[in-house]
Structure formats: structure tokens, C-alpha cells
Design a protein around this motif. Structure first.
Motif, PDB file in Angstrom:
ATOM      1  N   SER A 105       0.823  -1.220   0.000  1.00  0.00           N
ATOM      2  CA  SER A 105       0.000   0.000   0.000  1.00  0.00           C
ATOM      3  C   SER A 105       0.852   1.263   0.000  1.00  0.00           C
ATOM      4  N   PHE A 106       2.123   1.123  -0.364  1.00  0.00           N
ATOM      5  CA  PHE A 106       3.034   2.263  -0.403  1.00  0.00           C
ATOM      6  C   PHE A 106       4.246   1.895  -1.259  1.00  0.00           C
ATOM      7  N   VAL A 107       4.667   2.833  -2.100  1.00  0.00           N
ATOM      8  CA  VAL A 107       5.882   2.631  -2.901  1.00  0.00           C
ATOM      9  C   VAL A 107       6.716   3.907  -2.848  1.00  0.00           C
ATOM     10  N   SER A 108       8.019   3.733  -2.874  1.00  0.00           N
ATOM     11  CA  SER A 108       8.951   4.862  -2.929  1.00  0.00           C
ATOM     12  C   SER A 108      10.208   4.399  -3.659  1.00  0.00           C
ATOM     13  N   PRO A 109      10.993   5.333  -4.212  1.00  0.00           N
ATOM     14  CA  PRO A 109      12.195   4.932  -4.965  1.00  0.00           C
ATOM     15  C   PRO A 109      13.198   4.151  -4.145  1.00  0.00           C
ATOM     16  N   GLU A 110      13.197   4.310  -2.817  1.00  0.00           N
ATOM     17  CA  GLU A 110      14.174   3.598  -1.984  1.00  0.00           C
ATOM     18  C   GLU A 110      13.974   2.088  -2.014  1.00  0.00           C
ATOM     19  N   SER A 111      12.800   1.651  -2.402  1.00  0.00           N
ATOM     20  CA  SER A 111      12.533   0.210  -2.468  1.00  0.00           C
ATOM     21  C   SER A 111      13.153  -0.445  -3.691  1.00  0.00           C
ATOM     22  N   PHE A 112      13.708   0.357  -4.625  1.00  0.00           N
ATOM     23  CA  PHE A 112      14.187  -0.183  -5.894  1.00  0.00           C
ATOM     24  C   PHE A 112      15.627   0.245  -6.145  1.00  0.00           C
ATOM     25  N   SER A 113      16.460   0.062  -5.139  1.00  0.00           N
ATOM     26  CA  SER A 113      17.863   0.444  -5.236  1.00  0.00           C
ATOM     27  C   SER A 113      18.666  -0.634  -5.966  1.00  0.00           C
ATOM     28  N   LEU A 114      19.922  -0.307  -6.224  1.00  0.00           N
ATOM     29  CA  LEU A 114      20.817  -1.249  -6.889  1.00  0.00           C
ATOM     30  C   LEU A 114      20.982  -2.526  -6.076  1.00  0.00           C
ATOM     31  N   MET A 115      20.961  -2.399  -4.753  1.00  0.00           N
ATOM     32  CA  MET A 115      21.151  -3.571  -3.900  1.00  0.00           C
ATOM     33  C   MET A 115      20.067  -4.609  -4.135  1.00  0.00           C
ATOM     34  N   GLU A 116      18.858  -4.159  -4.488  1.00  0.00           N
ATOM     35  CA  GLU A 116      17.783  -5.104  -4.785  1.00  0.00           C
ATOM     36  C   GLU A 116      18.119  -5.932  -6.020  1.00  0.00           C
TER      37      GLU A 116
END
Length: 402
Positions: free
Chosen positions: A262-273
């Protein structure tokens, strides 16, 4: 007897997977949530396995397609655009709030198109160069998501998008608990079964692709692209197809992630992922579906399980050691040990290229195979004498010389 034993194990495994969330729910919804996240990572790993495992194309920007699917669902399943764009509010006063049956195909198509667009400029790149380009693509998408909050606020920048709709279909809202005959099934358990159904569908599609002519072409490109091209395989189209199909699974997984969180932000899709998803494929066994699933489950669940190890260790040192750093240290040590002990992965694919035994023939040890007098040729086990069969004529030895 062997078939009945395999069938019993199969049925036992199915029952265990179906009953797992019910058991975990009794221990707390946090454990079910860990299982849900693990299934989402399985979806991502299976998609990346098409690109890395089947076609042999190292993609370090795979998280970009995950982000595209997540933001697509966030924009179509919230009132964010209506709140920030007056012209959009005039058409849709309450937002889109699109059905899941529409969002999943859209996420699949959009991510697939972006995958093809990524693959088109990289057709002549291999190895490290391909990895660098795909890494840059993933970072470009993350930077765009971080900065598309002006002049028109589309992604809300680093603040992210909140109040995203839960998944609803056929009158069932997965965001609410379901009560049945005095028994309550929590929301995270309902999501578990949805993600499990998507994983099963993805496994079936991946397996059918693997044994198809397309899968054989991908594996030929992976082993030797020049030889594959010489054999008539259209390497350009096959590479683009691998990028597109792998990206489509990432888009679907991203849409499910947005609905679940129920929430998305750019920090969830970093290079580490991206690095972690690649590690799941490599750690489990490149190109082998059971191994990829195992690697994804282990690496997705291990950080959460290690919370219960790092916490007591931090208490023992009076807080001098940070629990998050200890978790990362344990994960890194576990990955190093596994790759030293099992360099091909925890569950690698069976060896390919083994000599096949012709049906009805007795295998022959190559070391004791018969050699014709005056000839240096040794016949492979299970293969008839190599000769040109001419109808109505005696067979003559085959030679590479005319």
C-alpha cells in the motif's frame, strides 16, 4: 514403487505449501508476511532466470521493471493523480482505482516493452559491458522516479505514493480478513495464496519455455553465441524476447508488491535489490527452476530470520554491535560459505551433453570401446557405426575429407 513414492512426496509437498500460512498465522502475522515477501522474490528470480539462466545475459538493472510495475499499480490504484493534477481530477474525480484483471496485463505489457527497449541497444554487448549498461538503466529509472515530482507531480518524488488500493476481485478484498465459520483468515494469508498462484503459473510458463524451441535457442546462445548464430538461430530476436519476457514477470511482481505494501517509494528499488535478485539466481542454481526457487526463498527469508540472532548478540555486547550490521555480516558469510561448498549453486541443473544410450542397446565404457584396425576413431556408447547410409548400397565410413 518409485513412481508411487514420488507421487506421495509430491502430494505431501503440496499439502505443506498450502497449510504453511495457516500454521504461521498461529505464530503471528509477521511470519506470514515474510512468506509473502519470499514469494514475491521468487517471482522476480524466476523472471530474471529467463534472462540470466536461460539466455546467459547478465542483467543488473532488473529491479527497474519491478519499479515500473509497482508505480503503475500505485498510479492506477490510488487517488494520487487526481490530487495533484487538476485536469486529471476533472476526468476522474476519485482516481482510477483500476481492477486487478486490467492492471496485471498492463504491467506485464509495459514492463515487457521496456525490457525490449533495454535489450535493443545492448545486442552487441556481452559480459561486463552488458552488466554495466543494464546497471545504468536501473539507476536511471530510480533517479527518474525520485525526480518526477515537478513540474508535474507524477511519482511524488522521494516521498512515494501512499494509500494504494488493496487487491479486490470477485467481491473479495484481500486487504481485509476473511471470516469463515468462526475461523479468521488474515489479509496476509489471503495474499499468500494469490502470490502462490502467480508463482505456480510462472513456474509452468518457465518450464514450458525451457523445453521449447525458444528455450533451446536461448541455451545455445548462452553456451556459444557465435555457434548459435552459425546454426541459423536469430540471436537478435531471441535476445530481445528474453529481455521482454523476463521483464514482464518483474512488472507483475512489482504490481503485487505495491498492492501488498500500500506504499511505494524509490528507496525500495535500489541497486542492492538487483544484486540480491541476481544472487538468488546464482546461489540457487542458474537455469534450474527448483534451484532458483530455493535460492529466492533462502535469501528473502534469511535476513528476517537473522533478526532473532542479531538481536540477542547485540544485547550480549551491551549494544556496541549494531544488529543490522550483524545481519548483513551473517548473510555475507552464509553466501560465501555456500558458494565455496557448492560453486554451481545449492541445487544446480543436471549436466547437459551426456552421451545418450540408444534404446535397447547396452552401454559401452568409452575406455574399452572397440577400435577398428587401422583407425583412430572410437565409437561413442549407444551410437551405431557412423556411416552414410545409402539405400541399396553398402555403408561406407564417414570422413570429414571428400
Amino acid at each position: 514403487m518409485k513412481n508411487s513414492k514420488n507421487l506421495a512426496l509430491y502430494i505431501l509437498g503440496v499439502v505443506a505449501v498450502l497449510a504453511l500460512p495457516i500454521f504461521l498465522q498461529s505464530q503471528g502475522n509477521a511470519w506470514v508476511r515474510i512468506a509473502d515477501i519470499a514469494l514475491l522474490y521468487v517471482l522476480l528470480a524466476l523472471g530474471l532466470n529467463i534472462v540470466v539462466g536461460y539466455a546467459g545475459l547478465l542483467d543488473l538493472g532488473y529491479v527497474a521493471f519491478f519499479a515500473v510495475g509497482a508505480y503503475l499499480f500505485a498510479l492506477m490504484g490510488s487517488s494520487h493523480l487526481s490530487d495533484t493534477c487538476p485536469w486529471f481530477k476533472a476526468m476522474f474525480p476519485n482516481g482510477l482505482h483500476t481492477s486487478l484483471l486490467i492492471v496485471i496485463p498492463l504491467a506485464l505489457v509495459l514492463a515487457g516493452v521496456l525490457g525490449v527497449l533495454l535489450g535493443a541497444p545492448t545486442l552487441k554487448l556481452r559480459g561486463d559491458y552488458l552488466a554495466i549498461v543494464t546497471l545504468g538503466f536501473g539507476e536511471i529509472i530510480r533517479v527518474f522516479l525520485n525526480n518526477l515530482d515537478h513540474p508535474v507531480n507524477i511519482t511524488n518524488g522521494p516521498k512515494g505514493i501512499t494509500s494504494i488500493d488493496s487487491i479486490k476481485f470477485w467481491g473479495l478484498d484481500l486487504g481485509k480478513s476473511w471470516k469463515f465459520d468462526g475461523f479468521t483468515i488474515s489479509s496476509v494469508t489471503l495474499y499468500y495464496y494469490l502470490f502462490l498462484a502467480l508463482v505456480i503459473a510462472t513456474v509452468i510458463i518457465s518450464h514450458r519455455l525451457q523445453v521449447s524451441r525458444i528455450g533451446r535457442a536461448w541455451m545455445a546462445i548462452r553456451e556459444d553465441e557465435i555457434a548459435a548464430k552459425a546454426m541459423g538461430i536469430n540471436t537478435r530476436n531471441m535476445k530481445l524476447l528474453a529481455f521482454g519476457m523476463g521483464a514482464s514477470f518483474g512488472g507483475v511482481s512489482g504490481a503485487m508488491f505495491a498492492a501488498f505494501q500500500s506504499f511505494v517509494s524509490p528507496e525500495s528499488f535500489s541497486l542492492m535489490e538487483s544484486v540480491m535478485i541476481v544472487a538468488m539466481v546464482v546461489l540457487g542454481g542458474i537455469g534450474h527452476l527448483p534451484g532458483v526457487i530455493l535460492g529466492a526463498v533462502l535469501l528473502a527469508a534469511l535476513p528476517e530470520v537473522l533478526r532473532y540472532v542479531a538481536g540477542p548478540l547485540q544485547s550480549m555486547t551491551d549494544g556496541r554491535l549494531d544488529a543490522s550490521i550483524l545481519r548483513q555480516l551473517f548473510i555475507a558469510l552464509a553466501m560465501i560459505v555456500i558458494m565455496l561448498v557448492r560453486p554451481r549453486g545449492l541445487w544446480p541443473s543436471p549436466d547437459h551433453g551426456k552421451t545418450l544410450t540408444k534404446k535397447g542397446s547396452v552401454p559401452v565404457d568409452p575406455a574399452h570401446a572397440a577400435v577398428a584396425p587401422g583407425s583412430l576413431q572410437t565409437h561413442a556408447p549407444g551410437v551405431d557405426t557412423p556411416a552414410d547410409e545409402v539405400p541399396g548400397d553398402a555403408s561406407r565410413p564417414m570422413s570429414i575429407n571428400p
